[in-house]
Design a protein around this motif. Structure first.
Motif, PDB file in Angstrom:
ATOM      1  N   PRO A 164       0.834  -1.207   0.000  1.00 34.81           N
ATOM      2  CA  PRO A 164       0.000   0.000   0.000  1.00 34.81           C
ATOM      3  C   PRO A 164       0.867   1.256   0.000  1.00 34.81           C
ATOM      4  O   PRO A 164       2.038   1.219   0.371  1.00 34.81           O
ATOM      5  N   GLU A 165       0.267   2.350  -0.423  1.00 33.32           N
ATOM      6  CA  GLU A 165       0.969   3.623  -0.405  1.00 33.32           C
ATOM      7  C   GLU A 165       1.164   4.056   1.046  1.00 33.32           C
ATOM      8  O   GLU A 165       0.233   3.997   1.855  1.00 33.32           O
ATOM      9  N   ILE A 166       2.357   4.482   1.379  1.00 34.57           N
ATOM     10  CA  ILE A 166       2.680   4.890   2.746  1.00 34.57           C
ATOM     11  C   ILE A 166       1.795   6.062   3.145  1.00 34.57           C
ATOM     12  O   ILE A 166       1.649   7.029   2.400  1.00 34.57           O
ATOM     13  N   GLY A 167       1.213   5.945   4.324  1.00 36.98           N
ATOM     14  CA  GLY A 167       0.364   6.994   4.854  1.00 36.98           C
ATOM     15  C   GLY A 167      -1.119   6.810   4.564  1.00 36.98           C
ATOM     16  O   GLY A 167      -1.955   7.456   5.188  1.00 36.98           O
ATOM     17  N   MET A 168      -1.448   5.924   3.646  1.00 36.83           N
ATOM     18  CA  MET A 168      -2.849   5.690   3.312  1.00 36.83           C
ATOM     19  C   MET A 168      -3.461   4.683   4.295  1.00 36.83           C
ATOM     20  O   MET A 168      -2.773   3.821   4.820  1.00 36.83           O
ATOM     21  N   ILE A 169      -4.759   4.811   4.505  1.00 42.27           N
ATOM     22  CA  ILE A 169      -5.472   3.845   5.337  1.00 42.27           C
ATOM     23  C   ILE A 169      -5.616   2.557   4.531  1.00 42.27           C
ATOM     24  O   ILE A 169      -6.013   2.583   3.360  1.00 42.27           O
ATOM     25  N   ILE A 170      -5.289   1.442   5.170  1.00 46.61           N
ATOM     26  CA  ILE A 170      -5.370   0.148   4.494  1.00 46.61           C
ATOM     27  C   ILE A 170      -6.831  -0.296   4.498  1.00 46.61           C
ATOM     28  O   ILE A 170      -7.426  -0.498   5.559  1.00 46.61           O
ATOM     29  N   ASN A 171      -7.390  -0.412   3.311  1.00 46.62           N
ATOM     30  CA  ASN A 171      -8.773  -0.865   3.139  1.00 46.62           C
ATOM     31  C   ASN A 171      -8.762  -2.249   2.535  1.00 46.62           C
ATOM     32  O   ASN A 171      -7.885  -2.582   1.749  1.00 46.62           O
ATOM     33  N   GLY A 172      -9.731  -3.039   2.871  1.00 44.57           N
ATOM     34  CA  GLY A 172      -9.781  -4.390   2.343  1.00 44.57           C
ATOM     35  C   GLY A 172      -8.734  -5.257   3.008  1.00 44.57           C
ATOM     36  O   GLY A 172      -7.762  -4.770   3.568  1.00 44.57           O
ATOM     37  N   LEU A 173      -8.952  -6.526   2.966  1.00 43.89           N
ATOM     38  CA  LEU A 173      -8.056  -7.474   3.619  1.00 43.89           C
ATOM     39  C   LEU A 173      -6.798  -7.664   2.769  1.00 43.89           C
ATOM     40  O   LEU A 173      -6.869  -8.186   1.662  1.00 43.89           O
ATOM     41  N   PRO A 174      -5.632  -7.200   3.258  1.00 46.43           N
ATOM     42  CA  PRO A 174      -4.408  -7.323   2.457  1.00 46.43           C
ATOM     43  C   PRO A 174      -3.883  -8.757   2.462  1.00 46.43           C
ATOM     44  O   PRO A 174      -4.134  -9.525   3.393  1.00 46.43           O
ATOM     45  N   ILE A 175      -3.180  -9.102   1.415  1.00 44.33           N
ATOM     46  CA  ILE A 175      -2.472 -10.384   1.394  1.00 44.33           C
ATOM     47  C   ILE A 175      -1.073 -10.107   1.908  1.00 44.33           C
ATOM     48  O   ILE A 175      -0.299  -9.354   1.301  1.00 44.33           O
ATOM     49  N   ILE A 176      -0.772 -10.684   3.053  1.00 48.59           N
ATOM     50  CA  ILE A 176       0.514 -10.462   3.709  1.00 48.59           C
ATOM     51  C   ILE A 176       1.400 -11.670   3.468  1.00 48.59           C
ATOM     52  O   ILE A 176       1.038 -12.796   3.811  1.00 48.59           O
ATOM     53  N   GLU A 177       2.556 -11.420   2.878  1.00 51.50           N
ATOM     54  CA  GLU A 177       3.491 -12.495   2.575  1.00 51.50           C
ATOM     55  C   GLU A 177       4.375 -12.845   3.759  1.00 51.50           C
ATOM     56  O   GLU A 177       4.779 -13.986   3.923  1.00 51.50           O
ATOM     57  N   SER A 178       4.713 -11.842   4.570  1.00 52.61           N
ATOM     58  CA  SER A 178       5.488 -12.093   5.780  1.00 52.61           C
ATOM     59  C   SER A 178       5.193 -10.995   6.795  1.00 52.61           C
ATOM     60  O   SER A 178       4.847  -9.875   6.421  1.00 52.61           O
ATOM     61  N   LEU A 179       5.337 -11.347   8.059  1.00 52.29           N
ATOM     62  CA  LEU A 179       5.025 -10.411   9.134  1.00 52.29           C
ATOM     63  C   LEU A 179       5.832 -10.798  10.363  1.00 52.29           C
ATOM     64  O   LEU A 179       5.909 -11.976  10.720  1.00 52.29           O
ATOM     65  N   SER A 180       6.445  -9.799  10.994  1.00 54.02           N
ATOM     66  CA  SER A 180       7.171 -10.009  12.254  1.00 54.02           C
ATOM     67  C   SER A 180       6.685  -8.988  13.268  1.00 54.02           C
ATOM     68  O   SER A 180       6.519  -7.808  12.940  1.00 54.02           O
ATOM     69  N   LEU A 181       6.482  -9.446  14.499  1.00 54.44           N
ATOM     70  CA  LEU A 181       5.999  -8.595  15.579  1.00 54.44           C
ATOM     71  C   LEU A 181       6.967  -8.619  16.747  1.00 54.44           C
ATOM     72  O   LEU A 181       7.580  -9.650  17.039  1.00 54.44           O
ATOM     73  N   VAL A 182       7.084  -7.475  17.429  1.00 54.68           N
ATOM     74  CA  VAL A 182       7.831  -7.383  18.679  1.00 54.68           C
ATOM     75  C   VAL A 182       6.900  -6.815  19.742  1.00 54.68           C
ATOM     76  O   VAL A 182       5.893  -6.178  19.423  1.00 54.68           O
ATOM     77  N   LYS A 183       7.241  -7.032  20.992  1.00 57.72           N
ATOM     78  CA  LYS A 183       6.445  -6.466  22.075  1.00 57.72           C
ATOM     79  C   LYS A 183       6.404  -4.951  21.933  1.00 57.72           C
ATOM     80  O   LYS A 183       7.406  -4.317  21.594  1.00 57.72           O
ATOM     81  N   ALA A 184       5.254  -4.373  22.211  1.00 56.39           N
ATOM     82  CA  ALA A 184       5.042  -2.934  22.030  1.00 56.39           C
ATOM     83  C   ALA A 184       6.028  -2.097  22.834  1.00 56.39           C
ATOM     84  O   ALA A 184       6.454  -1.032  22.379  1.00 56.39           O
ATOM     85  N   GLU A 185       6.432  -2.567  24.003  1.00 56.80           N
ATOM     86  CA  GLU A 185       7.293  -1.748  24.856  1.00 56.80           C
ATOM     87  C   GLU A 185       8.708  -1.557  24.311  1.00 56.80           C
ATOM     88  O   GLU A 185       9.465  -0.738  24.806  1.00 56.80           O
ATOM     89  N   TYR A 186       9.066  -2.277  23.241  1.00 57.88           N
ATOM     90  CA  TYR A 186      10.409  -2.136  22.676  1.00 57.88           C
ATOM     91  C   TYR A 186      10.546  -0.944  21.719  1.00 57.88           C
ATOM     92  O   TYR A 186      11.647  -0.589  21.328  1.00 57.88           O
ATOM     93  N   ILE A 187       9.422  -0.366  21.304  1.00 51.49           N
ATOM     94  CA  ILE A 187       9.467   0.744  20.352  1.00 51.49           C
ATOM     95  C   ILE A 187       8.653   1.917  20.881  1.00 51.49           C
ATOM     96  O   ILE A 187       7.473   1.772  21.190  1.00 51.49           O
ATOM     97  N   ALA A 188       9.282   3.072  20.993  1.00 51.57           N
ATOM     98  CA  ALA A 188       8.590   4.297  21.414  1.00 51.57           C
ATOM     99  C   ALA A 188       8.053   4.971  20.161  1.00 51.57           C
ATOM    100  O   ALA A 188       8.808   5.569  19.390  1.00 51.57           O
ATOM    101  N   LEU A 189       6.749   4.871  19.948  1.00 53.98           N
ATOM    102  CA  LEU A 189       6.135   5.388  18.724  1.00 53.98           C
ATOM    103  C   LEU A 189       6.182   6.900  18.624  1.00 53.98           C
ATOM    104  O   LEU A 189       6.243   7.448  17.532  1.00 53.98           O
ATOM    105  N   ASP A 190       6.162   7.568  19.729  1.00 55.14           N
ATOM    106  CA  ASP A 190       6.084   9.032  19.709  1.00 55.14           C
ATOM    107  C   ASP A 190       7.446   9.707  19.701  1.00 55.14           C
ATOM    108  O   ASP A 190       7.551  10.919  19.870  1.00 55.14           O
ATOM    109  N   LYS A 191       8.507   8.964  19.503  1.00 56.48           N
ATOM    110  CA  LYS A 191       9.860   9.533  19.541  1.00 56.48           C
ATOM    111  C   LYS A 191      10.601   9.269  18.250  1.00 56.48           C
ATOM    112  O   LYS A 191      10.500   8.344  17.598  1.00 56.48           O
TER     113      LYS A 191
END
Length: 171
Positions: free
Chosen positions: A144-171
């Protein structure tokens, strides 16, 4: 070792990124002398919470070095491949909690459904088993285009997640 808690308190984004990404021993020594509160004493572990801005800059650094003639990849990697940060700066390696990649299969439908409605880019969140996680790496069949709201169910080829506390989103 960096004192991430204090680094996150720095008011200037460029300074946060510089301190977070510096690997040169001489420059680190200068920072340590000038800003001792940004570093832990030997043996202290501290919290590990990296500024999102630093991860994005590091992922872009890696992408620019790897794909010097493909600027479109730089911005995509900066937003969708934060795991590349550790390729350029090993001290930014985030412990991956969940990972789905081909050929091992796609993320579960309830995880994929949570991408819908989010703004495409760095900082996307997923709730799994009652806990919050951040998307550090994601590859779409159709990016998807960066910054756009993702509509419809995307086909995701790969995905990695980390615990939320490891990344400060507001910094």
């Amino acid at each position: 070792m960096r004192n991430w808690k204090n680094i996150l308190q720095l008011p200037d984004t460029r300074t946060r990124i510089a301190v977070a990404l510096t690997t040169d021993p001489e420059i680190l020594a200068c920072y340590r002398r000038g800003f001792p509160n940004l570093f832990l004493k030997e043996g202290d572990s501290g919290t590990f919470c990296v500024p999102l801005s630093a991860l994005m800059a590091a992922a872009e650094d890696y992408s620019r070095a790897t794909y010097p003639n493909y600027p479109k990849a730089w911005n995509q990697d900066r937003n969708f491949r934060l795991g590349f940060a550790a390729e350029a700066y090993p001290h930014l390696r985030l412990p991956v909690a969940f990972q789905w990649t081909e050929p091992n299969g796609h993320p579960p439908a309830d995880v994929t459904a949570q991408i819908v409605g989010q703004r495409a880019g760095a900082g996307m969140s997923i709730t799994l088993a009652g806990a919050q996680y951040r998307v550090v790496d994601i590859a779409f069949l159709e990016t998807p285009e960066i910054g756009m709201i993702i509509n419809g169910l995307p086909i995701i080829e790969s995905l990695s997640l980390v615990k939320a506390e490891y990344i400060a989103l507001d910094k």
